[in-house]
Design a protein around this motif. Structure first.
Motif, PDB file in Angstrom:
ATOM      1  N   ALA A 118       0.789  -1.079   0.017  1.00 35.52           N
ATOM      2  CA  ALA A 118      -0.094  -0.131   0.022  1.00 35.52           C
ATOM      3  C   ALA A 118       0.844   1.141  -0.047  1.00 35.52           C
ATOM      4  O   ALA A 118       0.611   2.112  -0.744  1.00 35.52           O
ATOM      5  N   GLU A 119       1.758   1.189   0.586  1.00 33.89           N
ATOM      6  CA  GLU A 119       2.993   2.257   0.678  1.00 33.89           C
ATOM      7  C   GLU A 119       3.568   2.631  -0.516  1.00 33.89           C
ATOM      8  O   GLU A 119       3.550   3.628  -1.081  1.00 33.89           O
ATOM      9  N   LYS A 120       3.823   1.435  -1.366  1.00 30.98           N
ATOM     10  CA  LYS A 120       4.672   1.784  -2.536  1.00 30.98           C
ATOM     11  C   LYS A 120       3.767   2.134  -3.643  1.00 30.98           C
ATOM     12  O   LYS A 120       3.983   2.996  -4.489  1.00 30.98           O
ATOM     13  N   TYR A 121       2.366   1.695  -3.316  1.00 33.46           N
ATOM     14  CA  TYR A 121       1.277   2.217  -4.284  1.00 33.46           C
ATOM     15  C   TYR A 121       1.035   3.754  -4.254  1.00 33.46           C
ATOM     16  O   TYR A 121       0.586   4.311  -4.909  1.00 33.46           O
ATOM     17  N   GLY A 122       1.462   4.437  -2.923  1.00 39.39           N
ATOM     18  CA  GLY A 122       1.162   5.834  -2.848  1.00 39.39           C
ATOM     19  C   GLY A 122       0.574   6.169  -1.540  1.00 39.39           C
ATOM     20  O   GLY A 122       0.625   7.460  -1.440  1.00 39.39           O
ATOM     21  N   VAL A 123       0.322   5.213  -0.516  1.00 43.63           N
ATOM     22  CA  VAL A 123      -0.407   5.617   0.718  1.00 43.63           C
ATOM     23  C   VAL A 123       0.561   6.307   1.271  1.00 43.63           C
ATOM     24  O   VAL A 123       1.827   5.625   1.737  1.00 43.63           O
ATOM     25  N   ASN A 124       0.579   7.366   2.126  1.00 40.32           N
ATOM     26  CA  ASN A 124       1.566   8.173   2.918  1.00 40.32           C
ATOM     27  C   ASN A 124       1.696   7.167   4.317  1.00 40.32           C
ATOM     28  O   ASN A 124       0.641   6.467   4.742  1.00 40.32           O
ATOM     29  N   LYS A 125       2.959   7.132   4.651  1.00 47.80           N
ATOM     30  CA  LYS A 125       3.352   6.483   5.921  1.00 47.80           C
ATOM     31  C   LYS A 125       2.456   6.911   7.070  1.00 47.80           C
ATOM     32  O   LYS A 125       1.982   6.271   7.929  1.00 47.80           O
ATOM     33  N   THR A 126       2.315   8.117   7.096  1.00 44.39           N
ATOM     34  CA  THR A 126       1.161   8.553   8.397  1.00 44.39           C
ATOM     35  C   THR A 126      -0.268   8.130   8.303  1.00 44.39           C
ATOM     36  O   THR A 126      -0.689   8.278   9.036  1.00 44.39           O
ATOM     37  N   ASP A 127      -0.438   7.455   7.012  1.00 44.90           N
ATOM     38  CA  ASP A 127      -1.853   6.863   7.045  1.00 44.90           C
ATOM     39  C   ASP A 127      -1.995   5.481   6.838  1.00 44.90           C
ATOM     40  O   ASP A 127      -3.082   4.950   6.888  1.00 44.90           O
ATOM     41  N   ILE A 128      -0.600   5.201   7.015  1.00 38.49           N
ATOM     42  CA  ILE A 128      -0.388   3.524   7.292  1.00 38.49           C
ATOM     43  C   ILE A 128      -0.663   2.835   8.687  1.00 38.49           C
ATOM     44  O   ILE A 128      -0.125   3.124   9.618  1.00 38.49           O
ATOM     45  N   PHE A 129      -1.736   2.009   8.885  1.00 40.38           N
ATOM     46  CA  PHE A 129      -1.884   1.478  10.373  1.00 40.38           C
ATOM     47  C   PHE A 129      -0.793   0.546  10.605  1.00 40.38           C
ATOM     48  O   PHE A 129      -0.254  -0.073   9.718  1.00 40.38           O
ATOM     49  N   GLN A 130      -0.740   0.251  11.815  1.00 35.19           N
ATOM     50  CA  GLN A 130       0.136  -0.658  12.059  1.00 35.19           C
ATOM     51  C   GLN A 130      -0.478  -2.375  12.364  1.00 35.19           C
ATOM     52  O   GLN A 130      -1.902  -2.277  12.379  1.00 35.19           O
ATOM     53  N   THR A 131       0.312  -3.139  11.903  1.00 36.24           N
ATOM     54  CA  THR A 131      -0.368  -4.596  12.021  1.00 36.24           C
ATOM     55  C   THR A 131      -1.251  -5.083  13.282  1.00 36.24           C
ATOM     56  O   THR A 131      -2.328  -5.626  13.176  1.00 36.24           O
ATOM     57  N   VAL A 132      -0.895  -4.551  14.313  1.00 40.80           N
ATOM     58  CA  VAL A 132      -1.329  -4.783  15.790  1.00 40.80           C
ATOM     59  C   VAL A 132      -2.740  -4.032  15.801  1.00 40.80           C
ATOM     60  O   VAL A 132      -3.701  -4.333  16.263  1.00 40.80           O
ATOM     61  N   ASP A 133      -2.855  -2.853  14.996  1.00 40.46           N
ATOM     62  CA  ASP A 133      -4.032  -1.982  14.913  1.00 40.46           C
ATOM     63  C   ASP A 133      -5.098  -2.665  14.417  1.00 40.46           C
ATOM     64  O   ASP A 133      -6.338  -2.777  14.995  1.00 40.46           O
ATOM     65  N   LEU A 134      -5.045  -3.612  13.623  1.00 44.24           N
ATOM     66  CA  LEU A 134      -5.874  -4.606  12.781  1.00 44.24           C
ATOM     67  C   LEU A 134      -5.779  -5.942  13.692  1.00 44.24           C
ATOM     68  O   LEU A 134      -7.071  -6.268  14.159  1.00 44.24           O
ATOM     69  N   TRP A 135      -4.819  -6.481  13.803  1.00 47.09           N
ATOM     70  CA  TRP A 135      -4.854  -7.884  14.370  1.00 47.09           C
ATOM     71  C   TRP A 135      -5.410  -7.892  15.886  1.00 47.09           C
ATOM     72  O   TRP A 135      -6.060  -8.758  16.033  1.00 47.09           O
ATOM     73  N   GLU A 136      -4.961  -7.027  16.672  1.00 54.48           N
ATOM     74  CA  GLU A 136      -5.411  -7.118  17.844  1.00 54.48           C
ATOM     75  C   GLU A 136      -6.587  -5.995  18.223  1.00 54.48           C
ATOM     76  O   GLU A 136      -6.872  -5.674  19.429  1.00 54.48           O
ATOM     77  N   ALA A 137      -7.068  -5.320  17.275  1.00 56.51           N
ATOM     78  CA  ALA A 137      -8.237  -4.424  17.346  1.00 56.51           C
ATOM     79  C   ALA A 137      -8.111  -3.222  18.046  1.00 56.51           C
ATOM     80  O   ALA A 137      -8.840  -2.783  18.672  1.00 56.51           O
ATOM     81  N   LYS A 138      -6.514  -2.780  17.886  1.00 50.44           N
ATOM     82  CA  LYS A 138      -6.373  -1.591  18.585  1.00 50.44           C
ATOM     83  C   LYS A 138      -6.714  -0.114  18.108  1.00 50.44           C
ATOM     84  O   LYS A 138      -6.914   0.595  18.837  1.00 50.44           O
ATOM     85  N   ASP A 139      -7.068  -0.144  16.798  1.00 49.57           N
ATOM     86  CA  ASP A 139      -7.019   1.065  16.084  1.00 49.57           C
ATOM     87  C   ASP A 139      -7.759   0.842  14.725  1.00 49.57           C
ATOM     88  O   ASP A 139      -7.310   0.904  13.811  1.00 49.57           O
ATOM     89  N   LEU A 140      -9.108   0.343  14.982  1.00 53.71           N
ATOM     90  CA  LEU A 140      -9.768  -0.008  13.678  1.00 53.71           C
ATOM     91  C   LEU A 140     -10.169   1.370  12.632  1.00 53.71           C
ATOM     92  O   LEU A 140     -10.245   1.258  11.527  1.00 53.71           O
ATOM     93  N   ALA A 141     -10.101   2.546  13.527  1.00 52.67           N
ATOM     94  CA  ALA A 141     -10.263   3.776  12.898  1.00 52.67           C
ATOM     95  C   ALA A 141      -9.044   4.144  12.016  1.00 52.67           C
ATOM     96  O   ALA A 141      -9.099   4.708  10.778  1.00 52.67           O
TER      97      ALA A 141
END
Length: 204
Positions: A100-123
């Motif tokens: 996704a970052e290579k596609y053009g998404v800014n690093k600041t808009d990239i969530f961390q793996t644990v944000d999804l996997w542990e539901a820490k930050d689904l927003a």
């Protein structure tokens, strides 16, 4: 919350604020886009943040999503494997984030793996997917599928190219904010710190 132990005190308060940022309406839009983009084979989640998290958690849907934005011979993720092993699922999510970052998404808009996997930050997951959709619409390369109104086009950089001659000419121009160089003179100026002498002419 799925895959997450209880939180207490300050951490519970912070987690509560993060959860309030999650947007159910945005969830619906993102689900519609992912299904339109990838096809019905990715299925649909149960409504709600938990269903959304479970749907994306193993990384397969996300991998199909990023691949769908490329032509068949340029897909960034060659292997998409379903696995019930945690480290394999997290690895697949991480591969999506790199792509996704290579596609053009800014690093600041990239969530961390644990944000999804542990539901820490689904927003944060929603933010990444919105950024991805916006870039796909902006690129307009024929790989985006879905309603164009689901995402805002990103502002595109307006680069201006100058010849070497134009650049040399620009070096000789004094900006108006710097004042004018006409009539400027150092006549009658003493050394730094010296008092300028005033000569009076007496009539004889």
């Amino acid at each position: 919350m799925a895959n997450q132990g209880p939180t207490y005190g300050l951490s519970k308060s912070i987690q509560s604020k993060i959860e309030k940022k999650y947007e159910p309406e945005l969830e619906e839009r993102l689900v519609e886009w992912i299904v339109a983009q990838c096809g019905s084979e990715v299925g649909r989640p149960e409504a709600g943040r938990v269903g959304f998290q479970v749907w994306l958690k193993d990384g397969t849907v996300l991998s199909h999503l990023i691949n769908s934005l490329y032509s068949e011979d340029q897909k960034p993720l060659k292997k998409i494997q379903t696995s019930d092993k945690a480290f394999k699922q997290m690895e697949q999510v991480s591969q999506f984030l790199i792509a996704a970052e290579k596609y053009g998404v800014n690093k600041t808009d990239i969530f961390q793996t644990v944000d999804l996997w542990e539901a820490k930050d689904l927003a944060g997951v929603q933010r990444t997917l919105m950024a991805l959709g916006s870039i796909a619409v902006t690129k307009n390369d024929g790989h985006y599928h879905g309603d164009l109104q689901w995402f805002h086009k990103k502002a595109q950089e307006n680069k201006r190219e100058f010849t070497e001659e134009q650049l040399r000419q620009g070096q000789n121009i004094i900006g108006l904010q710097m004042g004018s160089n006409q009539g400027a003179s150092q006549a009658e100026m003493g050394g730094y710190g010296n008092i300028r002498q005033i000569i009076s002419m007496k009539k004889t």
